[in-house]
Structure formats: structure tokens, C-alpha cells
Enzyme design. Sequence first.
Site, PDB file in Angstrom:
ATOM      1  N   SER A 190      28.878  28.578  30.416  1.00 28.81           N
ATOM      2  CA  SER A 190      28.333  29.119  31.659  1.00 28.81           C
ATOM      3  C   SER A 190      28.372  28.130  32.824  1.00 28.81           C
ATOM      4  CB  SER A 190      26.890  29.594  31.450  1.00 28.81           C
ATOM      5  OG  SER A 190      26.032  28.496  31.206  1.00 28.81           O
ATOM      6  N   LYS A 229      21.309  25.207  34.137  1.00 29.35           N
ATOM      7  CA  LYS A 229      21.943  25.891  35.264  1.00 29.35           C
ATOM      8  C   LYS A 229      21.794  25.023  36.513  1.00 29.35           C
ATOM      9  CE  LYS A 229      22.506  29.668  32.717  1.00 29.35           C
ATOM     10  NZ  LYS A 229      23.830  30.073  32.218  1.00 29.35           N
ATOM     11  N   SER A 241      27.996  33.894  33.168  1.00 34.44           N
ATOM     12  CA  SER A 241      26.727  33.177  33.144  1.00 34.44           C
ATOM     13  C   SER A 241      25.560  34.158  33.229  1.00 34.44           C
ATOM     14  CB  SER A 241      26.650  32.182  34.318  1.00 34.44           C
ATOM     15  OG  SER A 241      25.372  31.579  34.385  1.00 34.44           O
ATOM     16  N   SER A 265      27.440  26.569  25.565  1.00 38.81           N
ATOM     17  CA  SER A 265      28.168  27.715  26.116  1.00 38.81           C
ATOM     18  C   SER A 265      28.977  27.286  27.334  1.00 38.81           C
ATOM     19  CB  SER A 265      27.202  28.842  26.515  1.00 38.81           C
ATOM     20  OG  SER A 265      26.520  28.515  27.719  1.00 38.81           O
TER      21      SER A 265
END
Length: 250
Positions: A44, A105, A196, A42
Site C-alpha cells: 500500500s 500510511k 491502499s 503489504s
Amino acid sequence: MTSTTEPKKEGGLGETVRVVIHAFLIAIIIRTFLFQPFNIPSGSMKETLLVGDYLFVSKFSYGYSRFSLPLSPPLFDGRIFGSQPNRGDVVVFKLPRDEETDYIKRVIGLPGDQIQMIAGVLHINGQAVQREPAGTWDDDEGGGNVQKVKRWRETLPNGVSYYTLDLVDNGFYDNTPVYTVPPGHFFMMGDNRDNSTDSRVLSQVGYVPYENLIGRAQMIFFSVHEGDAAWQFWKWPWTVRWDRLFTFVR
């Protein structure tokens, strides 16, 4: 007296089986204790990490938990040879709500920290994090669709700097309540702040337990453009992002 007995030759099939078993065991050891490959599904973490990036995650950076093992068997609790991540590390972890999905993250909040977004500005323990405008970034979503996105250079209190993207002003999570990070947990955020799902969404991610950390993102070893398949090697001259190969994640 001269012996005419020749050494017994091993069968080709048996030797092949042993080589395969040894290679499998070596791969398991490397994946469990040293490095695990991970791909980015993704956007994010744009622009730090892009869809189509393949990277190595160091398993030894924070010690080992049951999530370090294949299939995450509940053999023990906590961490062995544990080391706490630093603020700003890019980390792969198991999603707390299902303990099966891998997420990646950036560590923003440490245990005991108070985290808040105010008008798109990150605040840690009541202090605004330094950020400076850094022009725009061309977000290539494939198919010729390129969007110019505002970019900021954000610097955490420990000096770690990185770029964040700001898709829209006053986005949904640009203004939040104060999050107080519980003991033994961490607060994670994506660099693509308006796109995100991270610790700001308590019902989906929330605070990440120390035990759930898998490792630190270290190096991009392969990368293809979004929408292209890595296994289509005959397209590599055009689909591979050559400038991203063997670059360190910061």
C-alpha cells in the site's frame, strides 16, 4: 599479617542470568521510548516502502500514549510529551476499529482539514495538490511478473514531496466525497493510491485518533525481495535489496 582469603568468584549461571535480564530491560526501554522495528507486509505504500522492508519507527516523535507500551495497557489516556505530526509524515498507528493491528500510511489531513479525491487528484481544503508526471515504475511482484505503473510526483502545501502510483484510471477511490477531519484526528493515505485501504475507507480505517499514533517511520535498516524470508541468511547475497539498506523514509 597477610590474608590468604581469595575473593569469592561468582557463579557463571548467575552472571549469565543477570546479563540476560539487563539486556531484556534495555531492549524494553529502547522499544518503548526510542525505536521500534516494523516490517512492511503489504504494497500500500509502494514505491516509498516495499514488501520486505524492515524499518525503525521513532517512538518519541509524537510523544507517548498507551499504545507506545508493549501490549497497550490502559494505564492512561491521551499523550505525554505530545507533538503533532506534520503533513506528509509516514506514520505507524493502531487501526482505530480494533486498536490491535499496526498500519503504516502517510499523514495527508490534519484536524479540521477537508480532504477529497477528484479524478485521481488529491484536494486539500478545496485546492488541488500539485502533482507532476514522473514516468513509470516497475512493480516487481516476484516470479518474474513486472508491471509498469504510472508514477506521479506529489507535493503537499507544506513542501513535502513524494512519489505516488496510479495503477488504473478512475479507480474506486479516485473520486470521493469530502472528508472533514474531526478535532484530534488525522487523515491517512497510502502512496499506492489504487491499492491502499486507508482513511478514505471509513468502515475499515477512517479518521485516526491522535492517541493511536505509535511513531514516525525513520529509516530502512534491512530489506529483502518480496516473497523471500529475512531469516534465510544464506540467501542474502541474492535476496537482500542492498541499495535500500540504511535509507531514510521520506
